[in-house]
Design an enzyme around this catalytic site. Sequence first.
Site, PDB file in Angstrom:
ATOM      1  CG  ASP A 163     -48.229 -26.300   9.061  1.00 29.95           C
ATOM      2  OD1 ASP A 163     -48.148 -25.758   7.769  1.00 29.95           O
ATOM      3  OD2 ASP A 163     -48.355 -25.224   9.906  1.00 29.95           O
ATOM      4  CB  ALA A 164     -51.637 -31.827   9.872  1.00 31.87           C
ATOM      5  CE1 TYR A 174     -42.353 -30.145   4.432  1.00 28.32           C
ATOM      6  CE2 TYR A 174     -42.220 -30.089   6.806  1.00 28.32           C
ATOM      7  CZ  TYR A 174     -41.649 -30.132   5.475  1.00 28.32           C
ATOM      8  OH  TYR A 174     -40.254 -29.826   5.503  1.00 28.32           O
ATOM      9  CG  ASP A 175     -45.695 -31.634  11.068  1.00 28.92           C
ATOM     10  OD1 ASP A 175     -44.598 -31.155  10.539  1.00 28.92           O
ATOM     11  OD2 ASP A 175     -46.362 -30.891  11.774  1.00 28.92           O
ATOM     12  CB  SER A 197     -16.042  -5.900   2.773  1.00 29.01           C
ATOM     13  OG  SER A 197     -14.844  -5.619   2.591  1.00 29.01           O
ATOM     14  CG  LEU A 198     -20.795  -4.572  -0.389  1.00 32.39           C
ATOM     15  CD1 LEU A 198     -22.374  -4.588  -0.172  1.00 32.39           C
ATOM     16  CD2 LEU A 198     -20.386  -4.801  -1.928  1.00 32.39           C
ATOM     17  CD  GLU A 210     -29.493  -7.218  -4.124  1.00 32.32           C
ATOM     18  OE1 GLU A 210     -29.966  -8.003  -5.041  1.00 32.32           O
ATOM     19  OE2 GLU A 210     -28.513  -8.131  -3.435  1.00 32.32           O
ATOM     20  CE  LYS A 215     -23.813  -4.045   3.874  1.00 30.70           C
ATOM     21  NZ  LYS A 215     -23.669  -4.450   5.103  1.00 30.70           N
ATOM     22  CG  ASP A 230     -27.318  -5.856  10.982  1.00 28.71           C
ATOM     23  OD1 ASP A 230     -26.095  -6.336  10.644  1.00 28.71           O
ATOM     24  OD2 ASP A 230     -27.736  -4.986  11.704  1.00 28.71           O
ATOM     25  NE  ARG A 284     -16.524 -10.870   4.626  1.00 27.89           N
ATOM     26  CZ  ARG A 284     -15.179 -10.517   4.787  1.00 27.89           C
ATOM     27  NH1 ARG A 284     -14.575 -10.718   5.946  1.00 27.89           N
ATOM     28  NH2 ARG A 284     -14.829  -9.645   4.181  1.00 27.89           N
ATOM     29  CD  GLU A 296     -25.758 -10.962   5.635  1.00 26.11           C
ATOM     30  OE1 GLU A 296     -25.027 -11.218   4.665  1.00 26.11           O
ATOM     31  OE2 GLU A 296     -25.332 -10.272   6.533  1.00 26.11           O
ATOM     32  CE1 TYR A 301     -23.913 -11.506  -1.090  1.00 32.01           C
ATOM     33  CE2 TYR A 301     -25.406 -11.547   0.885  1.00 32.01           C
ATOM     34  CZ  TYR A 301     -24.392 -11.801   0.464  1.00 32.01           C
ATOM     35  OH  TYR A 301     -22.894 -11.664   1.150  1.00 32.01           O
ATOM     36  CE  LYS A 361     -23.167  -0.406   6.943  1.00 31.61           C
ATOM     37  NZ  LYS A 361     -21.878  -0.282   7.173  1.00 31.61           N
ATOM     38  CB  CYS A 380     -36.593 -10.110  46.228  1.00 31.70           C
ATOM     39  SG  CYS A 380     -37.655 -10.105  45.102  1.00 31.70           S
ATOM     40  CB  CYS A 397     -40.672 -11.886  48.216  1.00 27.50           C
ATOM     41  SG  CYS A 397     -39.010 -12.540  47.687  1.00 27.50           S
ATOM     42  CB  CYS A 413     -35.532 -12.920  44.169  1.00 25.86           C
ATOM     43  SG  CYS A 413     -36.957 -13.624  45.160  1.00 25.86           S
ATOM     44  CB  CYS A 440     -40.725 -14.190  44.712  1.00 25.24           C
ATOM     45  SG  CYS A 440     -40.347 -12.529  44.038  1.00 25.24           S
TER      46      CYS A 440
HETATM   47  S1  IVH Z   1     -23.422  -8.458  -2.103  1.00 27.83           S
HETATM   48  C1  IVH Z   1     -19.110  -8.821  -3.728  1.00 27.83           C
HETATM   49  N1  IVH Z   1     -25.817  -7.949  -1.383  1.00 27.83           N
HETATM   50  O1  IVH Z   1     -22.944  -7.164   3.494  1.00 27.83           O
HETATM   51  C2  IVH Z   1     -20.641  -8.431  -3.256  1.00 27.83           C
HETATM   52  N2  IVH Z   1     -24.145  -8.439   0.484  1.00 27.83           N
HETATM   53  O2  IVH Z   1     -19.866  -5.839   2.851  1.00 27.83           O
HETATM   54  C3  IVH Z   1     -20.750  -8.658  -1.842  1.00 27.83           C
HETATM   55  N3  IVH Z   1     -24.921  -8.391   2.820  1.00 27.83           N
HETATM   56  O3  IVH Z   1     -21.381  -9.226   4.963  1.00 27.83           O
HETATM   57  C4  IVH Z   1     -21.965  -8.463  -1.160  1.00 27.83           C
HETATM   58  N4  IVH Z   1     -26.974  -8.033   2.267  1.00 27.83           N
HETATM   59  O4  IVH Z   1     -22.975 -10.513   3.419  1.00 27.83           O
HETATM   60  C5  IVH Z   1     -24.632  -8.158  -1.034  1.00 27.83           C
HETATM   61  N5  IVH Z   1     -28.061  -7.806  -0.564  1.00 27.83           N
HETATM   62  C6  IVH Z   1     -26.790  -8.064  -0.312  1.00 27.83           C
HETATM   63  C7  IVH Z   1     -26.368  -8.157   1.204  1.00 27.83           C
HETATM   64  C8  IVH Z   1     -25.039  -8.158   1.517  1.00 27.83           C
HETATM   65  C9  IVH Z   1     -26.123  -8.268   3.222  1.00 27.83           C
HETATM   66  C10 IVH Z   1     -23.841  -8.445   3.623  1.00 27.83           C
HETATM   67  C11 IVH Z   1     -22.645  -9.339   3.145  1.00 27.83           C
HETATM   68  C12 IVH Z   1     -21.289  -8.891   3.471  1.00 27.83           C
HETATM   69  C13 IVH Z   1     -21.409  -7.268   3.636  1.00 27.83           C
HETATM   70  C14 IVH Z   1     -20.948  -6.583   2.560  1.00 27.83           C
END
Ligand code: IVH
Length: 669
Positions: A36-37, A39-40, A85-86, A114, A116, A118, A137, A172, A224, A312, A406, A409, A424, A429
Amino acid sequence: MSTSLDGARRRAEELRRLISEHDYYYYVLDQPRISDAEYDALLQELIELEQTYPELITPSSPTQRVGGRPAEGFRPVRHRQPLLSLANAFGADDLKEFDQRVRQVVGPVDYVVEPKIDGLTVALVYQDGQLLTGATRGDGEVGEDITANLKTVRTVPLTLRRNLPRLEVRGEAYMTKEAFVRLNEEREAQGEPTFANPRNAAAGSLRQLDPRVTAARALNVFVYALMYSEGLEVATHDESLNILAELGFVVIPYRRVCTTIDEVIDLCQEWTDRRHELPFEIDGLVIKVNSFSQQNDLGATSKTPRWAIAYKFPAEQAITVIEDIIIRVGRTGVLTPTAILKPVRLAGSTVSRATLHNEDVIREKDVRIGDTVVVQKAGDVIPEVVEVCRERRQGQERPFTMPVVCPECRAPVIRLPGEAAARCTGTNCPAQLREGIIHFVSRDAMNIEGLGPAAISQLIASGLIKDAADLYYLDRGELLKLERMGEKSADNLLAAIEQSKHNSLAQLIFALGIRHVGQRAARILARQFGSLERLQAATYEELTGIPEIGSKIAESVCNFFAQEQNRVVLEKLKRAGVDPRERQTKDLPQLLAGKQFVLTGGLETLTRKEAEALIEQLGGKVSSSVSRKTDYVVVGADPGAKYDKAVALGITILHEDEFLELVKSSKIR
Ligand code: IVH
C-alpha cells in the site's frame, strides 16, 4: 514546450499506467504486487506533478478520483438502450415455467446464475478506452449523470486495459455490510442520522452533489452486463464477463453456468440458506440465458427481457415482543431509543435488541412497550422494528416518551429545531465520557487493545479516569485493585497504552472525537498543521481555507478547541508525551515565510482557494485587504480596487504566471 514539462508529461503518463496496472492487480485479480505504501507513493508523486503542472491533469487521471467540485444538480443522460427491470420468480414453479417458455422459443439452453446485488444500477460508457459517462438508472430511459461520483469508486476503471472505440456496460454499485456498519457508527458518533441499510447508504453516497463526500465512502461496483461494444467478438454472457474482467472491471462474482433448470433450482435453494455468508447484500439470484443470439431471439417485453428472470429470496422477518424501551446515550450526547426484545431467531442469529432510531420513528410507527412487533435486519445487519401488530394489542401496552433529562447524568435533554435527534446537554455525562473513550481507544483511533467497554466503565466508576488523557497516567497498583484485572492484563494494558504514544497525529485527531471530523478530515488536518498545537491555534479562516474542509468541520474544530475542558485534556496528553508530529504535505521550504499576499481578480489555472492553500503551504499569509504590510498582490483577470491601491502603495504586483513561477521555484514537489 520546455524540457521539464516534457519530462513531467512522460513521467505522469508512466505513473498513470502503473497506478492503473496496480489497481487491476488489487481490485480485479485480488493479488496486489506492491505494498500500500508503494502504491501511495506512486499516487502522491502524480498528485505533486499535477500540482506543479496543472496543465498535465487529464479527466481520467487517477488523481481525479478524489473528487472534483460539487455540482449544482445532476445532468440528465439518455441511455442508448433502456434499462429494463426483471420479472420475478418466487419459487421452483415460477422457475420451471420460465424455463419452458424459453425452451419453446430457442430449444436447448445454458443459463448463467449470478447473485442479484441489492444496490443501485449504474450504466458506464467508455469511449476510446476512457470512462466517458457514468449514470444512474433514472426512469430507465433517462438517468442522472454521476460521472464525477463514479470516478471516485476505485473498482470503476477510468481507463480500459485495451483501447476499444466504444464500450457500454451495466453494473450494480453497492456498499459492503462491514463498510455500512462502520459508516453508520461514524455517523452516529458524529450525531448525524444513520442509514437504514447498505442500499440506502450506497444510494445516499452516490447521489451526492459533492463528489468528495462520495470519495470518502467505501463504494464498489460489480459489472454484470455488456450492453454494447465496438471491437469485441463475444457470443455468450459468460464469455463477456471474462472479457470485461480482462478489461479491468470487477465483474459479478460467484456466477455459475447451468445446463438444466433443476440445477438452477438447487443453486437457488443453496443461496437462500447461504446468502448471509456474503460480505455484501443480495436479495436474490438472476438467471440469464447464456447465448447472446438466443437472448436476441427471445427479445423483451416493454418492461422486462424474456431471457432473464430474478429469483427473489423469501423475506426474513420474525415476530416478537418488545419487553422494554431503553435509551442509549452516544458520544456526542445523542439519545437513541432501543427496544429490548424477547430473544428471537432472525436471519442466522438470535436478536434481543432493535434500534428505534429516534422519537419520530416511534411516534410514526406507534410503538409501545409490550407490543408484538415484526422485526427484520435492516440491510441484513442491524435489527429494526418494521411494524406493530396492532391486532395483538391487549390494552396494557405503554406508550414511550423521551426522557426530559439524561438517564445517565440528569442533565436536561434538548431537541434542536429541524433535528430528529434528542441530545443530553451535560458536560460531564458519564455515558458520553464512556462512549468517547470507547472511541478514543478504538482500532482506527488510538488502537489501544485490551480495553473493552466493561473495563472502561470500571475505570470511570472507580474514578481512575475522568477523561481520555487520564489513561496515560494510570497507576499499575491502582489498576490491580480493579475487579477481574490480573497482573498480566494490567501489564498488557499499560504496554498498549504506552505503545499508542507512537500513533500518528491523524489517529490522535480522529480519536479526540471532534464532531464531523472523521478519519479523512483528521488526515487532512494532520497533514496541514503537522502538530496538535498548530491545529489548536488554527483560525476558522485558516481551516476553511483548506480545500477539503468546509464550514461545518471548521466550526466544529474551533468549538472543540475553544472549550476549556478540551484544552486541559490536550495539555495533559502533551505532558504525558502524546504529541505526535506529522510531516506536512509540504514540509516544503517555507520560502514565503512571513510574506503577506492579497489576491484579486480571477485566476485561470487555480481557484482562489487553491492559490491560498499554496501560499499558506509555503509559509505565506493571505489577507483580504491591501495595506502597507502587504508584500505581494496577485492579480488575475478583471482585478478590483485592490489592484489600484497596490499600485498606489508601490506594492509588488504579480501576474498569474509570475505567481506560478514564484511558487514553482519554491519547489512544490
Ligand atoms: S441483469 C436486462 N444482473 O437488479 C437485464 N441485474 O431488476 C438487467 N441487479 O436494478 C439486469 N444484480 O441493477 C442483472 N447480477 C445482476 C444484478 C442485477 C443486481 C439489479 C439491476 C436492476 C435490478 C433488475
